[in-house]
Design a protein around this motif. Structure first.
Motif, short mmCIF file in Angstrom:
data_model
loop_
_atom_site.label_atom_id
_atom_site.label_comp_id
_atom_site.label_asym_id
_atom_site.label_seq_id
_atom_site.Cartn_x
_atom_site.Cartn_y
_atom_site.Cartn_z
N GLU A 105 0.84 -1.19 0.00
CA GLU A 105 0.00 0.00 0.00
C GLU A 105 0.88 1.25 0.00
OE1 GLU A 105 -3.79 -1.79 2.59
OE2 GLU A 105 -2.37 -0.37 3.52
N LYS A 106 0.27 2.37 -0.38
CA LYS A 106 1.01 3.63 -0.47
C LYS A 106 1.48 4.11 0.89
CE LYS A 106 0.44 8.44 -1.97
NZ LYS A 106 -0.49 9.42 -2.57
N PHE A 107 0.65 3.95 1.91
CA PHE A 107 0.98 4.48 3.23
C PHE A 107 2.25 3.82 3.76
CE2 PHE A 107 0.50 4.55 7.93
CZ PHE A 107 0.53 5.93 8.11
N GLY A 108 3.21 4.63 4.13
CA GLY A 108 4.46 4.13 4.67
C GLY A 108 5.63 4.25 3.70
N ASP A 138 11.49 3.99 -3.41
CA ASP A 138 10.27 4.57 -2.83
C ASP A 138 9.07 4.17 -3.68
OD1 ASP A 138 11.17 6.02 -5.00
OD2 ASP A 138 10.44 7.94 -4.27
N LEU A 139 8.99 2.90 -4.04
CA LEU A 139 7.97 2.43 -4.97
C LEU A 139 7.07 1.37 -4.35
CD1 LEU A 139 10.38 3.56 -6.81
CD2 LEU A 139 9.40 2.13 -8.59
N LEU A 140 5.82 1.41 -4.76
CA LEU A 140 4.83 0.43 -4.37
C LEU A 140 5.16 -0.93 -4.99
CD1 LEU A 140 1.87 0.39 -2.99
CD2 LEU A 140 1.03 0.54 -5.34
N ASP A 141 4.84 -2.00 -4.31
CA ASP A 141 5.06 -3.33 -4.85
C ASP A 141 4.30 -3.51 -6.16
OD1 ASP A 141 5.98 -6.08 -4.76
OD2 ASP A 141 3.93 -6.64 -4.23
N GLY A 142 5.00 -3.98 -7.19
CA GLY A 142 4.38 -4.21 -8.49
C GLY A 142 4.41 -3.02 -9.43
N THR A 143 5.04 -1.92 -9.03
CA THR A 143 5.08 -0.72 -9.87
C THR A 143 5.73 -1.02 -11.22
OG1 THR A 143 5.14 0.81 -8.00
CG2 THR A 143 6.08 1.59 -10.08
N GLY A 165 -1.91 2.33 11.28
CA GLY A 165 -1.58 0.99 10.82
C GLY A 165 -0.81 1.04 9.52
N LEU A 166 0.27 0.28 9.45
CA LEU A 166 1.13 0.26 8.27
C LEU A 166 1.39 -1.17 7.86
CD1 LEU A 166 4.39 2.37 7.86
CD2 LEU A 166 4.40 -0.07 7.38
N ARG A 167 1.19 -1.48 6.59
CA ARG A 167 1.48 -2.83 6.09
C ARG A 167 2.89 -2.85 5.51
NH1 ARG A 167 -2.79 -4.65 1.92
NH2 ARG A 167 -1.76 -6.66 2.26
N PHE A 168 3.68 -3.79 6.01
CA PHE A 168 5.09 -3.84 5.60
C PHE A 168 5.57 -5.29 5.59
CE2 PHE A 168 9.60 -4.02 6.80
CZ PHE A 168 10.17 -3.24 5.81
N ALA A 169 5.99 -5.76 4.43
CA ALA A 169 6.62 -7.08 4.28
C ALA A 169 5.77 -8.21 4.85
CB ALA A 169 8.00 -7.09 4.95
#
Length: 260
Positions: free
Chosen positions: A47-50, A155-160, A232-236
């Motif tokens: 996700e973008k947040f974080g 600084d990129l979103l996964d799958g960019t 809340g932050l989604r990371f790895a």
């Protein structure tokens, strides 16, 4: 002479109608171009947040660039490993719109002040193209995915989607005397991060350092300062919950998304 003057008068007084006959109308050319996605980046941010607001702010963050099948050529990367940093040209894939606005509201200014879109790095642009400078960690040649580029500080979103990759040239790209305009030219002040060591044990050492770096750079929008709010932050593959009071960020929990 009188006749010449009359002709000159008649020509100059013919007005817009005659001028339209003499000067062809400007033709509108279609300037659309098709860009090919050559690769996609795989990062720890679903996700973008974080995501850090600029590349290079959190060097501990690592990601890998996997080429699309048509571009999995080892020859295309010949000589790349001699460079320390790379430029990535990519698409703001979550900001593609049919229209655009000439002004945007940068979060750095609190989200209330409008600036010209070309004076910002906003994702909401006529062409949603991003530019990032990343550190080259290495190139791995694999059997099933071809050459894979590992980078740090992205600084990129996964799958960019990635459109192009170019080497960073210190003699041409480095501008120590550059001026930062309305940004002030300085990175935001970092937060002091408090996290109980036992909360980090499920993460690798590399990802522990990366997560702490992300949190220190304050992922919140600049206009949010509620000390009672839990973020809340989604990371790895993990859900990270934290709160911020003044310049102190406290990690409340780190739980795997599967619930285990």
């Amino acid at each position: 002479m009188q006749q010449l003057c009359r002709r000159t008068f008649l020509t100059s007084s013919a007005g817009d109608d005659m001028m339209k006959k003499i000067i062809p109308r400007e033709r509108k050319h279609t300037m659309e171009r098709t860009l090919q996605v050559i690769a996609r980046i795989h990062s720890d941010f679903p996700e973008k947040f974080g995501i850090p607001r600029q590349s290079g702010l959190v060097d501990e963050l690592q990601a890998e660039i996997v080429f699309e099948p048509s571009y999995r050529s080892a020859a295309a990367l010949r000589g790349l490993e001699g460079f320390s940093h790379l430029w990535l040209i990519w698409e703001f894939s979550q900001a593609v719109r049919e229209s655009w606005s000439p002004t945007v509201r940068p979060p750095r200014l609190g989200g209330n002040t409008r600036m010209g879109v070309f004076a910002t790095r906003s994702p909401f642009r006529p062409n949603p193209i991003g530019l990032s400078c990343v550190r080259l960690v290495g190139v791995e040649h694999t059997r099933d995915r071809g050459p894979v580029i590992r980078v740090a500080g992205a600084d990129l979103l996964d799958g960019t989607p990635i459109y192009d990759i170019k080497p960073y040239l210190p003699y041409a790209d480095c501008r120590p005397d550059a001026v930062g305009g309305w940004t002030g030219g300085e990175a935001d002040a970092q937060l002091e991060v408090h996290c109980a060591p036992e909360l980090l044990t499920s993460l690798s050492l590399e990802r522990q350092q990366a997560l702490l770096g992300v949190l220190a750079n304050d992922p919140r929008p600049h206009y949010q300062n509620d000390p009672e709010r839990v973020y809340g932050l989604r990371f790895a593959g993990y859900n990270v919950r934290f709160s911020v009071n003044a310049n102190c960020l406290t990690v409340l929990s780190i739980e795997h998304e599967s619930g285990n």
